[in-house]
Design a protein around this motif. Structure first.
Motif, short mmCIF file in Angstrom:
data_model
loop_
_atom_site.label_atom_id
_atom_site.label_comp_id
_atom_site.label_asym_id
_atom_site.label_seq_id
_atom_site.Cartn_x
_atom_site.Cartn_y
_atom_site.Cartn_z
N LEU A 150 37.29 51.45 36.20
CA LEU A 150 36.13 52.34 36.18
C LEU A 150 36.59 53.75 35.86
O LEU A 150 37.67 54.19 36.30
CB LEU A 150 35.40 52.33 37.53
CG LEU A 150 34.80 51.00 37.97
CD1 LEU A 150 35.75 50.27 38.91
CD2 LEU A 150 33.45 51.21 38.65
N ASN B 175 32.10 51.29 33.89
CA ASN B 175 33.03 50.21 34.19
C ASN B 175 33.33 49.38 32.95
O ASN B 175 32.51 49.30 32.03
CB ASN B 175 32.49 49.31 35.30
CG ASN B 175 31.23 48.58 34.90
OD1 ASN B 175 31.28 47.55 34.23
ND2 ASN B 175 30.07 49.10 35.31
N GLN B 176 34.51 48.80 32.94
CA GLN B 176 34.93 47.95 31.82
C GLN B 176 35.70 46.75 32.36
O GLN B 176 36.61 46.90 33.17
CB GLN B 176 35.80 48.73 30.83
CG GLN B 176 36.25 47.92 29.62
CD GLN B 176 37.04 48.75 28.63
OE1 GLN B 176 36.85 49.96 28.52
NE2 GLN B 176 37.95 48.11 27.91
N PHE B 177 35.33 45.58 31.92
CA PHE B 177 36.01 44.35 32.32
C PHE B 177 37.45 44.34 31.79
O PHE B 177 37.70 44.69 30.64
CB PHE B 177 35.23 43.15 31.76
CG PHE B 177 35.91 41.82 31.95
CD1 PHE B 177 35.92 41.21 33.19
CD2 PHE B 177 36.53 41.20 30.88
CE1 PHE B 177 36.54 39.97 33.36
CE2 PHE B 177 37.15 39.97 31.04
CZ PHE B 177 37.16 39.35 32.28
N THR C 208 40.74 51.21 39.69
CA THR C 208 40.66 49.78 39.39
C THR C 208 40.33 48.99 40.65
O THR C 208 40.54 49.44 41.77
CB THR C 208 42.00 49.24 38.84
OG1 THR C 208 42.99 49.31 39.88
CG2 THR C 208 42.45 50.01 37.63
N THR D 150 39.83 44.53 41.93
CA THR D 150 39.68 43.10 41.66
C THR D 150 38.83 42.49 42.76
O THR D 150 39.14 42.65 43.95
CB THR D 150 41.04 42.40 41.58
OG1 THR D 150 41.74 42.86 40.42
CG2 THR D 150 40.86 40.88 41.47
N TRP E 79 31.22 50.38 43.26
CA TRP E 79 31.31 49.05 42.65
C TRP E 79 31.08 48.04 43.76
O TRP E 79 31.92 47.85 44.62
CB TRP E 79 32.67 48.85 41.99
CG TRP E 79 32.75 47.65 41.09
CD1 TRP E 79 33.54 46.54 41.25
CD2 TRP E 79 32.02 47.42 39.89
NE1 TRP E 79 33.36 45.65 40.24
CE2 TRP E 79 32.42 46.17 39.36
CE3 TRP E 79 31.06 48.15 39.18
CZ2 TRP E 79 31.91 45.63 38.19
CZ3 TRP E 79 30.55 47.62 38.01
CH2 TRP E 79 30.97 46.38 37.53
N THR F 6 37.27 38.90 39.43
CA THR F 6 37.03 39.73 38.25
C THR F 6 37.73 41.07 38.42
O THR F 6 37.52 41.76 39.42
CB THR F 6 35.53 39.96 38.05
OG1 THR F 6 34.88 38.70 37.91
CG2 THR F 6 35.28 40.80 36.81
N SER F 7 38.54 41.44 37.46
CA SER F 7 39.27 42.72 37.50
C SER F 7 38.56 43.74 36.62
O SER F 7 38.21 43.44 35.48
CB SER F 7 40.71 42.53 37.04
OG SER F 7 41.40 41.65 37.91
N THR F 8 38.38 44.94 37.16
CA THR F 8 37.57 45.97 36.50
C THR F 8 38.27 47.31 36.59
O THR F 8 38.90 47.64 37.60
CB THR F 8 36.19 46.07 37.18
OG1 THR F 8 35.57 44.78 37.20
CG2 THR F 8 35.29 47.06 36.44
N ASN G 111 36.91 44.37 47.32
CA ASN G 111 38.06 44.55 46.45
C ASN G 111 39.30 44.92 47.22
O ASN G 111 39.23 45.50 48.30
CB ASN G 111 37.77 45.64 45.43
CG ASN G 111 37.74 47.01 46.09
OD1 ASN G 111 38.72 47.72 46.06
ND2 ASN G 111 36.62 47.36 46.72
#
Length: 460
Positions: A272, A281-283, A260, A262, A240, A268-270, A244
């Motif tokens: 995976l 990945n997902q927001f 995870t 940020t 990613w 933005t926190s994600t 972070n």
């Protein structure tokens, strides 16, 4: 499991439905100042007893670590060892408990010989805190993390001065102060490493998530795994491509890896997921920051902060396709301190599937620690049209029942957590004296001419 079955039988006998509800445990008594950037860690032993680790500022002595254990039956917290864990200033504290109930604390010991820092691991022997590990971390900002797997292997990661301040993972050999280095080397040969998190997969292999790479170009998210030969990147280097810190990692069903991050700049926190040899990945949200995981059998949960609702704590669960969605039963109006420390709240699950959240509450000048429980075993669904209220709850023995005009109370029944009927009265008054009942958790059912009402009742 007999106790749980009895509760179900008794509650069904008196005609209720079951659902999950969050409630707040008794607030731990903390005698010293809790900073808004205090590290919070929560663990649950196999008996279902919550343990809480936090750091407080002791006047003239500095940052000290404390571990409290919660007595569910008596609804009270008590300090392990009667005092703080560490002698010198401490930071980056982490808690672990093995299947035998042995409690471990790892932390960064600051100001050793007036400079530098050491990674220290303490074990509670039932009476006192005993040091079982102590290594020169070399630099003040070394990150420390710890994990205990279901085989009772305790792992700790820190920056080691003997590897030129590169991060390594050590495994406790179970006797005195004997440890071994996993892989006999650092898992990052060059570059930086920030916010590491430890776990093991279903085959016992060690995994580390962290921000950093071998090229010094930013701090992309990485996950490495040691499978017995050497450390290897999972899904490639830099999964990613954003800086972070911090990260979390857990392994779910079929060895699916969840981690995870940020982003430093966009916030933005994600989350995976690594499955089918690929990362997805997902927001999650904006500035959710630290996102702890918890697992019960094949169910994996993730806590996060919803900044759109004033730092409200919320929980997501992943499905078999890797999609994360909010669970139905959310904690409600519980908010954390509005700052950004690394571990200002934690999520755990006990052996019966009950979720717990520990977090700081308050503002930047006045904080306390709150522990919430989602009781999936004995939670009770209340009727939508609530015409009956009881107060106070918790109570020391006296409760008052409020009802709507014209509504008649037909009877009151109370059962304890074993399912035993301990109180019953027909046509009762609106004030009841329950002082003859022992302190503990009960369930009260009030049958009226219009409705039936059931609530969990705490007697202190």
């Amino acid at each position: 499991m007999k106790k749980i079955h009895l509760i179900f039988i008794v509650l069904l006998t008196i005609g209720t439905s079951l659902n999950a509800q969050w409630y707040e445990l008794v607030t731990p008594t903390i005698n010293y100042e809790i900073k808004s950037n205090s590290f919070i860690d929560l663990e649950i032993n196999l008996d279902g007893d919550p343990y809480l680790l936090y750091n407080s500022v002791v006047p003239d002595e500095g940052n000290k670590l404390f571990v409290q254990k919660y007595d569910i039956e008596n609804e009270e917290w008590s300090l392990l060892g009667g005092d703080y864990v560490n002698e010198l200033n401490a930071s980056d504290n982490h808690l672990a408990i093995d299947s035998k109930g042995v409690v471990y604390v790892a932390f960064l010991k600051l100001g050793v010989y007036k400079r530098g820092s050491w990674c220290t691991v303490m074990k509670f022997d039932g009476t006192d805190w005993v040091q079982i590990g102590d290594w020169n971390a070399g630099i003040i900002m070394s990150d420390v993390t710890m994990y205990c797997d279901n085989q009772d292997d305790v792992y700790v990661s820190y920056y080691d001065v003997d590897t030129y301040s590169r991060p390594i993972v050590k495994r406790y050999l179970g006797t005195e102060s004997e440890w071994e280095t996993v892989g006999n080397s650092t898992f990052v040969e060059a570059g930086q490493c920030l916010g590491p998190a430890l776990t093991t997969d279903n085959d016992g292999n060690v995994l580390v998530s962290f921000g950093g790479d071998n090229f010094g170009g930013g701090l992309p998210l990485n996950v490495v795994r040691f499978s017995g030969a050497e450390w290897e990147y999972v899904g490639g280097n830099g999964i990613w491509d954003e800086p972070n810190y911090p990260t979390t990692v857990i392994v779910g069903k079929n060895n699916v890896i969840h981690t995870t991050t940020t982003d430093f700049w966009s916030l933005t926190s994600t989350v995976l997921n690594y499955q089918n040899d690929a990362w997805q990945n997902q927001f999650v949200g904006i500035d959710s920051w630290y996102m702890p995981f918890a697992k019960y059998n094949d169910d994996v949960y993730m806590g996060y902060i919803d900044r759109n609702i004033n730092e409200r704590v919320k929980v997501k669960k992943v499905d078999h396709s890797g999609n994360w969605s909010d669970i139905t039963d959310q904690p409600g109006p519980y908010y954390t301190t509005p700052v950004i420390p690394r571990t200002y709240f934690d999520l755990e699950v006990d052996s019966e599937g009950n979720l717990y959240i520990a977090m700081l509450k308050g503002d930047q000048w006045n904080n306390h620690v709150s522990v919430l429980k989602l009781d999936v075993i004995t939670g009770i669904a209340e009727p939508q049209d609530k015409t009956i209220t009881i107060y106070p709850n918790p109570t020391s023995g006296i409760i008052h029942i409020n009802k709507s005009p014209g509504e008649q109370i037909q009877n009151v029944l109370i059962v304890d957590v074993s399912g035993k009927l301990v109180f019953q009265q027909n046509s009762p008054p609106q004030t009841l004296d329950l002082s003859d009942l022992k302190k503990g958790i009960y369930f009260i059912r009030i049958n009226t001419s219009k409705n039936n009402y059931i609530e969990k009742l705490l007697i202190r």
